[in-house]
Design an enzyme around this catalytic site. Sequence first.
Site, PDB file in Angstrom:
ATOM      1  N   CYS A 121      -3.673  -2.653   5.974  1.00 17.98           N
ATOM      2  CA  CYS A 121      -3.814  -0.994   5.669  1.00 17.98           C
ATOM      3  C   CYS A 121      -4.670  -0.131   4.878  1.00 17.98           C
ATOM      4  CB  CYS A 121      -2.119  -0.932   4.270  1.00 17.98           C
ATOM      5  SG  CYS A 121      -2.173   0.976   4.060  1.00 17.98           S
ATOM      6  N   CYS A 137       0.414  -1.265  -0.223  1.00 15.94           N
ATOM      7  CA  CYS A 137       0.088  -0.265  -0.036  1.00 15.94           C
ATOM      8  C   CYS A 137       1.251   1.769  -0.044  1.00 15.94           C
ATOM      9  CB  CYS A 137      -0.746   0.031   0.930  1.00 15.94           C
ATOM     10  SG  CYS A 137      -2.209   1.570   1.326  1.00 15.94           S
TER      11      CYS A 137
END
Length: 1084
Positions: free
Chosen positions: A715, A538
Amino acid sequence: MLIFFFFFFFFKYIYNIFILTCFYITLSSYYFIISFIFSTLMFFYFCTFYVISLFFLYISSFCKSIKVTQLYDKKIKIKSFINNYLVSCRKKKYIYNNVDDKSNIGTFNLYHNIRDNNNNNNNNDNNNNLKKRDDVLFPLCNKNIINDVQKIYDEVNNIKDKEQKINYLMEQCSSLCKENYFPPILNLNKAYRNKRIDEFNKGNKNFYINEVGKNIWYKYVNRCDEILFMAIDIQIDEDEQRNNSIKDVHDVHDDNIKTCTLIKDDKHFEKYKDIHNDNILKNILPLDKKIDSIKNMLNHKYMKKKKCIITIDAYSNNLILYCFLYLILKHINKMYLYSFMNIQIKEITAKLKELFDLHFNVHHIIDYIHEYIYNFLMSYHIKRKKNKSKNMKEKDIKNVFANNIIISDEENKHISKESSDMYKKKTTITTTTTTKKKKNTMKLFTYPRIAHMLSGGVDSLMALHLLERKKFYVDNYFFNFTNADCSKNDIKYVKDICKNNKRNLFIININDEYFDEVLVPMLFFYADGKVPNPDIMCNQKIKYNFFLKVIKSIYKQKWNYRTKSKLCNYDFISTGHYAMIRTNDKNNPNNIFNNNLFIKKKKKKIKNIKNKKNIKNKNNIKNKNNNNNIYTYNIYNLHNDNIKTNYKKNNKYFYKLLVSNDKKKDQTFFLSSFNHIQLSKFIFPLSLYTKKDVKKYMNENNINNYNHKETKGLCLFGNIDMQTLLHKYFVNTEKDDIKNKQNEDNIFKENNILNLNNNFNQNEKKKKKEKKLLVDITTTSSHLKKFRETFIPKMNLHYKNYLINLDDQTILDINSDIHLYAIGQHKNVTNYLHNLYNKKMININGYKKKHVKNVISSFQWIVVYKKIKRDMSTNLIHNFIYLTKNYDQDLFTHIRTKCKLHNIKWIEGKLPACIKKQFKKYNKINKKKKKINNNNNKYKTNETFHVYNNIQESGKKKKKKKVKNIPHDEKTIFVKIRNSEQIKKAKIKFSLSNNTAYLKVKQKDTGFSPGQIITLYFPFIIKKNNKVTYITNLNKYNNLINTNKNTIYYHCLGSATISNQFLDYNLYQHIKNIHQINDLNMSK
């Protein structure tokens, strides 16, 4: 005028007599007497008025002929009746002008037909008829500045509120704000001329405050706390433009170019400025000396014959500073330079700054003006001297320097003999050298534009406050992921944070990008039996790659003037991560937040390394027969030169990632995938802060508009159970669930196996205390359809899972469900087995008994090892999962301490220096061994072989101990396997293949699962000389007896992925026996 009055009253008197005669005929004598008395009174009134007018006429003629003489002094004021007369005369367009300089005695006369002083262009622009220099006139000529300042000073003293003071300042410049205030030049790296102003101005105005010549540059002024451009035009001999012979003056306060350069060739000029035997003349002289040197230059004979006129124009994007400059600079329009130097501008600006309570560095602006004038006049003097002294001797040149014409320091007159060569060069050479330097003259120290990632938590909010304290231009960005509940809550806090303080906010929807770049690759990793890290993915793909694309598109829309779209990207990206960047780039804002933690490179060692490489390449050719030596040398050369990297080489600056001050909350684990070029664009304001400091700051300032819950889990998803998320995407329909049931019934065996149906997963949904998923099918229906249609056919999800007990050598369960666990995991496996045996516990009589304690349901089960075998004939994946209750056995020591690494990515793009040094030590030890063995083998025979070995062992025990402590094939390194864990010491052994190595940790780990990412570190210390020393023994510096008390920093070197675990021979034999007992083939 008096004649007019005379005739007027005379005719009026005759008219009155005529009327009286008429009345005399008609009226009686009584009325005639009254009218006669009235006419006589009017006659006496006329006479008195006529006498008074003659008296004033006499006085006016007397005033024109008289001359007032008095001694000249700044402090002495002119008498009151003359001042009052001046005020009345200024209305009639009179002014004090002509002065005769005779022993400092001024004789003042009055002149007609001169421009009014109240206009802006009133400052000595009209003195074209003067033949002599008006050195005495400067207090009267600059009287308007003093009067305006006194008015402002008196009016603002009565105001107490700061807001009212600023409103007063804006009212004084209301017309200026409407006409002249327009956006600044975007490309601040270059100066610009007044022709560029038309591009941004609606009208045809080519100046801001005062009109300047066409070829004058607007240059950036450093260290003023705001963006400020200033143009200074100095004209000599009444020319409208600057003389072509005088070239542009160097920029003031530039680090690369010395501000006192008087000759254009800087290399030769430095030799003339030797002071105190070693020290060179400083770049910036004291202000008092500089003003005195300017006045001395203006008092030269050839300068007295000429006019020097100055005009100053300035611009700032800060409206308050712009209005403040207007009050001061509006009078400095075509003013004499001598009179300008006698005005005490620094004191005036300091008083006004205190009045309005401003924070601008006004003293530095005035220093800039004086230094520009100083450099201009010095260059003019030298240009004039060059024309006269082309064939000048060395003695004459020394006299020129010693007579305070070029160097204004009288005490230091030590000048070198290399002089005449500088003047003999052609002018073309000087022009080429100056043009090359002008490209790098503008070093900007502007406040950078920063794109800040605001998440709604404490850390990102604290980072925003720290950036705003430093007066950076910040635009906030929020990543909105609508599929997660945590982002829905955070967006409320983000909007409140930006609304209260009027901050910029951009919301970016990342549903599709997160699905394509993070979620789908993560599911592919799990399908192959590997354990990925979606947080690192991410950061790399969304928070950097995708974020840069969004920034460029937003900035194009934001800065689009007329039809021209000018792209000006942000300078840096800031986050609320707990990390630190060490760099030698002094202009990088990270040095503000890490207390200038940078170290200079060593130049001497670079040359030695190159020579050593050539020597070692020769030794490799000579020592081909020795296998051990070939192995070590090949590794050293491979990691120095042959590693393939896509990073650009930048020898000037380095950017290194360090662990933050808060080691518990350190987040360098998630940033280890970035290279040094990507790290150069990041700012981490929380590098020296801890979590306690952040919360303390929020409590002291009563800041509560943030999300108090700490973000955990995936995330941008938040807290989520990974097994349930995998079921959502991998289990397609209800028909697949029925098939899984039928397959499990066929697999069922009576010995050591209990049947399990997939009804267990459906019954769990009916519980009230069950944890809810953050991802629902309703919210992600489009993504689920896309995943099932495009990606599931590419995956092979036909699993056959074997849950094997290593302690009892039995099989606990066989199913076709999705059991994709990480090594060392215990929560999901134990819950699965407890629910299995509690629900499906069968009594001998056939009755079910729930919640009965047994061997399986009363222990915690841990995944030790897993192995996947693909059967190509049946297209099945055999997933062997080995479990244990006693994870601290000696049987599992090797599997918990050793693993194999691949895809090693160094942040610098090459092998770090701390590991290279270890190669050098091992090579030296091996060379000593060779010499000893070669010398001893000469005298060896079969008879003396045993005797010689006994002597060698007894005599060289000390040398063997040194070699045992540092083996030649292993290097020390420090490792963090998970973000929440501490940094551990380990040994690494590089293989001959590229980007592979073997790792051995000293302390036992919870487990190494394939696909997992490991970060690599190395500790170091900064000594008093700002030298970095990498250390391996931490106990030496963590000890309480340590007197130096050096703080230990951890340098993040890079990252690597685990390819597989290390199976011990004993554990392998144990697993092999289990397969033979339960008729399970390892070849499947």
